[in-house]
Design a protein around this motif. Sequence first.
Motif, PDB file in Angstrom:
ATOM      1  N   ARG A 291       0.847  -1.186   0.000  1.00  0.00           N
ATOM      2  CA  ARG A 291       0.000   0.000   0.000  1.00  0.00           C
ATOM      3  C   ARG A 291       0.883   1.235   0.000  1.00  0.00           C
ATOM      4  O   ARG A 291       1.698   1.398   0.915  1.00  0.00           O
ATOM      5  CB  ARG A 291      -0.863   0.022   1.256  1.00  0.00           C
ATOM      6  CG  ARG A 291      -1.880  -1.080   1.303  1.00  0.00           C
ATOM      7  CD  ARG A 291      -2.572  -1.063   2.650  1.00  0.00           C
ATOM      8  NE  ARG A 291      -3.753  -1.914   2.623  1.00  0.00           N
ATOM      9  CZ  ARG A 291      -4.661  -1.928   3.576  1.00  0.00           C
ATOM     10  NH1 ARG A 291      -4.535  -1.150   4.624  1.00  0.00           N
ATOM     11  NH2 ARG A 291      -5.711  -2.724   3.484  1.00  0.00           N
TER      12      ARG A 291
ATOM     13  N   ALA B  52      -8.145  -7.410   3.134  1.00  0.00           N
ATOM     14  CA  ALA B  52      -8.800  -6.270   3.783  1.00  0.00           C
ATOM     15  C   ALA B  52      -9.788  -5.618   2.819  1.00  0.00           C
ATOM     16  O   ALA B  52     -10.989  -5.889   2.866  1.00  0.00           O
ATOM     17  CB  ALA B  52      -7.748  -5.295   4.288  1.00  0.00           C
TER      18      ALA B  52
ATOM     19  N   GLY C 130      -8.171   1.134   6.574  1.00  0.00           N
ATOM     20  CA  GLY C 130      -8.206  -0.095   5.788  1.00  0.00           C
ATOM     21  C   GLY C 130      -7.709  -1.309   6.548  1.00  0.00           C
ATOM     22  O   GLY C 130      -7.369  -2.331   5.942  1.00  0.00           O
ATOM     23  N   TYR C 131      -7.659  -1.241   7.892  1.00  0.00           N
ATOM     24  CA  TYR C 131      -7.274  -2.407   8.696  1.00  0.00           C
ATOM     25  C   TYR C 131      -8.519  -3.194   9.088  1.00  0.00           C
ATOM     26  O   TYR C 131      -9.574  -2.617   9.370  1.00  0.00           O
ATOM     27  CB  TYR C 131      -6.501  -1.985   9.953  1.00  0.00           C
ATOM     28  CG  TYR C 131      -5.039  -1.764   9.652  1.00  0.00           C
ATOM     29  CD1 TYR C 131      -4.121  -2.808   9.782  1.00  0.00           C
ATOM     30  CD2 TYR C 131      -4.587  -0.532   9.203  1.00  0.00           C
ATOM     31  CE1 TYR C 131      -2.786  -2.629   9.469  1.00  0.00           C
ATOM     32  CE2 TYR C 131      -3.250  -0.339   8.885  1.00  0.00           C
ATOM     33  CZ  TYR C 131      -2.350  -1.384   9.021  1.00  0.00           C
ATOM     34  OH  TYR C 131      -1.032  -1.201   8.701  1.00  0.00           O
ATOM     35  N   ILE C 132      -8.343  -4.513   9.133  1.00  0.00           N
ATOM     36  CA  ILE C 132      -9.460  -5.397   9.459  1.00  0.00           C
ATOM     37  C   ILE C 132      -9.748  -5.304  10.961  1.00  0.00           C
ATOM     38  O   ILE C 132      -8.824  -5.353  11.785  1.00  0.00           O
ATOM     39  CB  ILE C 132      -9.116  -6.848   9.067  1.00  0.00           C
ATOM     40  CG1 ILE C 132      -8.849  -6.939   7.555  1.00  0.00           C
ATOM     41  CG2 ILE C 132     -10.209  -7.812   9.500  1.00  0.00           C
ATOM     42  CD1 ILE C 132      -8.254  -8.252   7.090  1.00  0.00           C
TER      43      ILE C 132
ATOM     44  N   GLY D  23      -4.025  -6.702  13.405  1.00  0.00           N
ATOM     45  CA  GLY D  23      -3.016  -5.646  13.273  1.00  0.00           C
ATOM     46  C   GLY D  23      -2.349  -5.784  11.921  1.00  0.00           C
ATOM     47  O   GLY D  23      -2.999  -6.163  10.943  1.00  0.00           O
ATOM     48  N   ASP D  24      -1.052  -5.487  11.875  1.00  0.00           N
ATOM     49  CA  ASP D  24      -0.330  -5.526  10.596  1.00  0.00           C
ATOM     50  C   ASP D  24       0.467  -6.828  10.485  1.00  0.00           C
ATOM     51  O   ASP D  24       1.455  -7.028  11.187  1.00  0.00           O
ATOM     52  CB  ASP D  24       0.619  -4.317  10.513  1.00  0.00           C
ATOM     53  CG  ASP D  24       1.175  -4.166   9.114  1.00  0.00           C
ATOM     54  OD1 ASP D  24       1.839  -5.117   8.644  1.00  0.00           O
ATOM     55  OD2 ASP D  24       0.932  -3.123   8.483  1.00  0.00           O
ATOM     56  N   ALA D  25       0.002  -7.703   9.596  1.00  0.00           N
ATOM     57  CA  ALA D  25       0.608  -9.049   9.502  1.00  0.00           C
ATOM     58  C   ALA D  25       2.072  -8.986   9.072  1.00  0.00           C
ATOM     59  O   ALA D  25       2.909  -9.727   9.603  1.00  0.00           O
ATOM     60  CB  ALA D  25      -0.193  -9.901   8.520  1.00  0.00           C
ATOM     61  N   GLY D  26       2.389  -8.108   8.123  1.00  0.00           N
ATOM     62  CA  GLY D  26       3.777  -8.008   7.651  1.00  0.00           C
ATOM     63  C   GLY D  26       4.699  -7.551   8.775  1.00  0.00           C
ATOM     64  O   GLY D  26       5.788  -8.106   8.967  1.00  0.00           O
TER      65      GLY D  26
ATOM     66  N   MET E 105      -3.813 -11.450   4.639  1.00  0.00           N
ATOM     67  CA  MET E 105      -4.843 -10.469   4.982  1.00  0.00           C
ATOM     68  C   MET E 105      -5.618 -10.064   3.734  1.00  0.00           C
ATOM     69  O   MET E 105      -5.028  -9.664   2.725  1.00  0.00           O
ATOM     70  CB  MET E 105      -4.217  -9.221   5.618  1.00  0.00           C
ATOM     71  CG  MET E 105      -3.311  -9.510   6.806  1.00  0.00           C
ATOM     72  SD  MET E 105      -4.063 -10.491   8.109  1.00  0.00           S
ATOM     73  CE  MET E 105      -5.061  -9.271   8.934  1.00  0.00           C
TER      74      MET E 105
HETATM   75  O1  LIG Z   1      -5.757  -5.521   8.831  1.00  0.00           O
HETATM   76  C1  LIG Z   1      -4.872  -5.509   7.969  1.00  0.00           C
HETATM   77  C2  LIG Z   1      -5.072  -4.983   6.692  1.00  0.00           C
HETATM   78  C3  LIG Z   1      -4.060  -5.021   5.790  1.00  0.00           C
HETATM   79  N1  LIG Z   1      -2.875  -5.546   6.142  1.00  0.00           N
HETATM   80  C4  LIG Z   1      -2.656  -6.042   7.375  1.00  0.00           C
HETATM   81  O2  LIG Z   1      -1.566  -6.549   7.671  1.00  0.00           O
HETATM   82  N2  LIG Z   1      -3.675  -6.007   8.267  1.00  0.00           N
END
Ligand SMILES: O=c1cc[nH]c(=O)[nH]1
Length: 219
Positions: free
Chosen positions: A106, A140, A199-201, A206-209, A138
């Motif tokens: 993103r 989203a 745009g987070y679920i 949280g942020d998977a990466g 993810m």
């Molecule tokens: O919730 C989200 C959305 C996009 N990417 C993520 O890692 N988490």
Amino acid sequence: MQIHNISQQNSILNTFLSEIRNINIQNDRMRFRRNIERIGEILGYELSKSLNYQSNSVETPLGNSDINLMENDIVLCSVLRAGVPLHNGLLNYFDNAENAFISAYRHHKDNPESFEIIVEYLACPNLEGKTLVLADPMLATGQSMVATFEALKPFGTPKEIHLVSVIGAQHGVDFVQNSFESNSHLWIAAIDETLNDKGYIIPGLGDAGDLAFGEKLQH
Ligand SMILES: O=c1cc[nH]c(=O)[nH]1
Ligand SMILES: O=P(O)(O)OC[C@H]1O[C@H](OP(=O)(O)OP(=O)(O)O)[C@H](O)[C@@H]1O
Ligand SMILES: [Mg+2]
């Protein structure tokens, strides 16, 4: 698109899912990656039930054993970077799969609420007539999955398409459902209610990466 929400049935999958969501457990980076990998193994196993099988005979030291074996030519494609542990889980089961990697991230332009998906790196075998398994933990908005598939189109037309994801928002699931053919599949561990304004679920994880590999600087 057929949607297979695997956590709707109680199984050990729920343990791994609860650990990647749990704020007190998810910061153990090795455990987070391994849990995503284990979920990849389970989703791969579930997906394997929908593939094509042919009867075979295996010679044992004491006779012959008849067994149906999978005949699909599988290409595993995952979206960097959060897709790496999910890819590893799938590859643990699909031993001889060919592999594709694509980067999608993103890019936030003016504010955290607006972004575009940038696809840069792409390495992919011929997809013509193959079984494409497209993995990203993810789902989203669903934009990364759709942008990835668009970028893969010049590599050939797969015989069938399976999307594999760990957590999706209903919005992203609806978006991919409208963007992929009706005979494709989505194998997903859980579908959450909504997205926040970034745009987070929600509740998501949280942020998977970042949880798998550490925070990255925006550029
Ligand atoms: O919730 C989200 C959305 C996009 N990417 C993520 O890692 N988490
Ligand atoms: O469905 P979407 O709205 O497109 O969002 C999902 C994308 O977000 C995450 O990647 P991210 O951009 O965080 O990149 P990363 O793997 O480098 O952390 C995730 O792995 C997907 O690729
Ligand atoms: Mg990320």
